[in-house]
Design a protein around this motif. Structure first.
Motif, PDB file in Angstrom:
ATOM      1  N   ARG A 157       0.835  -1.217   0.000  1.00 33.76           N
ATOM      2  CA  ARG A 157       0.000   0.000   0.000  1.00 33.76           C
ATOM      3  C   ARG A 157       0.863   1.258   0.000  1.00 33.76           C
ATOM      4  O   ARG A 157       0.602   2.200  -0.744  1.00 33.76           O
ATOM      5  CB  ARG A 157      -0.929  -0.025   1.216  1.00 33.76           C
ATOM      6  CG  ARG A 157      -1.831   1.179   1.351  1.00 33.76           C
ATOM      7  CD  ARG A 157      -2.956   1.175   0.324  1.00 33.76           C
ATOM      8  NE  ARG A 157      -3.904   2.223   0.600  1.00 33.76           N
ATOM      9  CZ  ARG A 157      -3.835   3.459   0.107  1.00 33.76           C
ATOM     10  NH1 ARG A 157      -2.857   3.797  -0.706  1.00 33.76           N
ATOM     11  NH2 ARG A 157      -4.737   4.359   0.404  1.00 33.76           N
ATOM     12  N   ILE A 158       1.912   1.280   0.807  1.00 34.70           N
ATOM     13  CA  ILE A 158       2.807   2.446   0.847  1.00 34.70           C
ATOM     14  C   ILE A 158       3.567   2.570  -0.461  1.00 34.70           C
ATOM     15  O   ILE A 158       3.703   3.659  -1.024  1.00 34.70           O
ATOM     16  CB  ILE A 158       3.775   2.364   2.055  1.00 34.70           C
ATOM     17  CG1 ILE A 158       3.046   2.765   3.326  1.00 34.70           C
ATOM     18  CG2 ILE A 158       5.002   3.249   1.862  1.00 34.70           C
ATOM     19  CD1 ILE A 158       2.542   4.201   3.369  1.00 34.70           C
ATOM     20  N   SER A 159       4.070   1.456  -0.983  1.00 34.89           N
ATOM     21  CA  SER A 159       4.807   1.476  -2.257  1.00 34.89           C
ATOM     22  C   SER A 159       3.923   2.001  -3.381  1.00 34.89           C
ATOM     23  O   SER A 159       4.376   2.787  -4.220  1.00 34.89           O
ATOM     24  CB  SER A 159       5.307   0.071  -2.604  1.00 34.89           C
ATOM     25  OG  SER A 159       6.207  -0.373  -1.635  1.00 34.89           O
ATOM     26  N   THR A 160       2.667   1.577  -3.385  1.00 33.86           N
ATOM     27  CA  THR A 160       1.724   2.036  -4.413  1.00 33.86           C
ATOM     28  C   THR A 160       1.483   3.541  -4.286  1.00 33.86           C
ATOM     29  O   THR A 160       1.468   4.254  -5.295  1.00 33.86           O
ATOM     30  CB  THR A 160       0.397   1.261  -4.310  1.00 33.86           C
ATOM     31  OG1 THR A 160       0.670  -0.132  -4.481  1.00 33.86           O
ATOM     32  CG2 THR A 160      -0.598   1.722  -5.354  1.00 33.86           C
ATOM     33  N   ALA A 161       1.328   4.037  -3.066  1.00 33.39           N
ATOM     34  CA  ALA A 161       1.123   5.478  -2.857  1.00 33.39           C
ATOM     35  C   ALA A 161       2.324   6.275  -3.352  1.00 33.39           C
ATOM     36  O   ALA A 161       2.174   7.321  -3.989  1.00 33.39           O
ATOM     37  CB  ALA A 161       0.851   5.762  -1.380  1.00 33.39           C
TER      38      ALA A 161
END
Length: 187
Positions: A157-161
């Motif tokens: 989720r953080i990588s995608t953001a």
């Protein structure tokens, strides 16, 4: 050129919102963009506030995402992937005048403060990794899921953001270049 300045802000907000959403999903009491921690200032001390997280007290999280491709630091960043996030972390700690325990003076007393430092290429500071691990642990307990699965979801989720923010910055830069070149064409 509104687009040039909006890109980094949107990048920051995507990361902040991802952290906020994950904390909510994990059952961590969290607020976004609270003010009133510095007397007489409109400035927000943290992008998100984790309630009852630091031995029953609030913990202030301040998101910062720096590019390792910025020319003054590109050589150091090429030598060490951690260079950029370490610099971003140190800058936030110094600018907020955190003490040796990582606490800052606020109108609510001394509160824990943590920069969530990441690079635009996805490197995270040790403190950011630690926070993601804590969120994954809470998520695992709340949803009765394996911790490794929750950690994978949190990191994804953080990588995608971060990558969505990069894409937004690139698109806005292309729009700015198109506007610049179309308005400066000589016929």
């Amino acid at each position: 050129y509104l687009h040039v300045w909006r890109g980094p802000i949107h990048h920051h907000d995507l990361i902040r919102d991802a952290l906020f959403d994950m904390c909510n999903s994990a059952g961590i009491s969290v607020s976004k963009e609270l003010s009133g921690y510095e007397a007489g200032k409109k400035d927000r001390v943290g992008d998100i506030v984790l309630h009852s997280f630091d031995q029953g007290r609030e913990k202030l999280i301040d998101v910062t995402c720096w590019s390792p491709l910025y020319s003054p630091r590109i050589q150091h960043s090429a030598d060490s992937a951690q260079y950029t996030v370490n610099e971003a972390h140190s800058f936030k700690i110094k600018s907020r005048k955190a003490n040796s325990e990582g606490k800052i003076q606020t109108t609510k007393g001394m509160l824990a403060f943590m920069p969530f430092a990441c690079s635009a290429l996805g490197t995270l500071s040790l403190e950011a990794k630690s926070l993601l691990n804590a969120i994954a642990s809470e998520m695992s307990l709340k949803h009765n899921s394996p911790r490794s699965l929750c950690l994978s979801r949190v990191v994804t989720r953080i990588s995608t953001a971060i990558q969505q923010g990069n894409a937004f910055c690139l698109v806005n830069k292309m729009i700015d270049l198109k506007i610049y070149y179309s308005s400066n064409l000589q016929y």
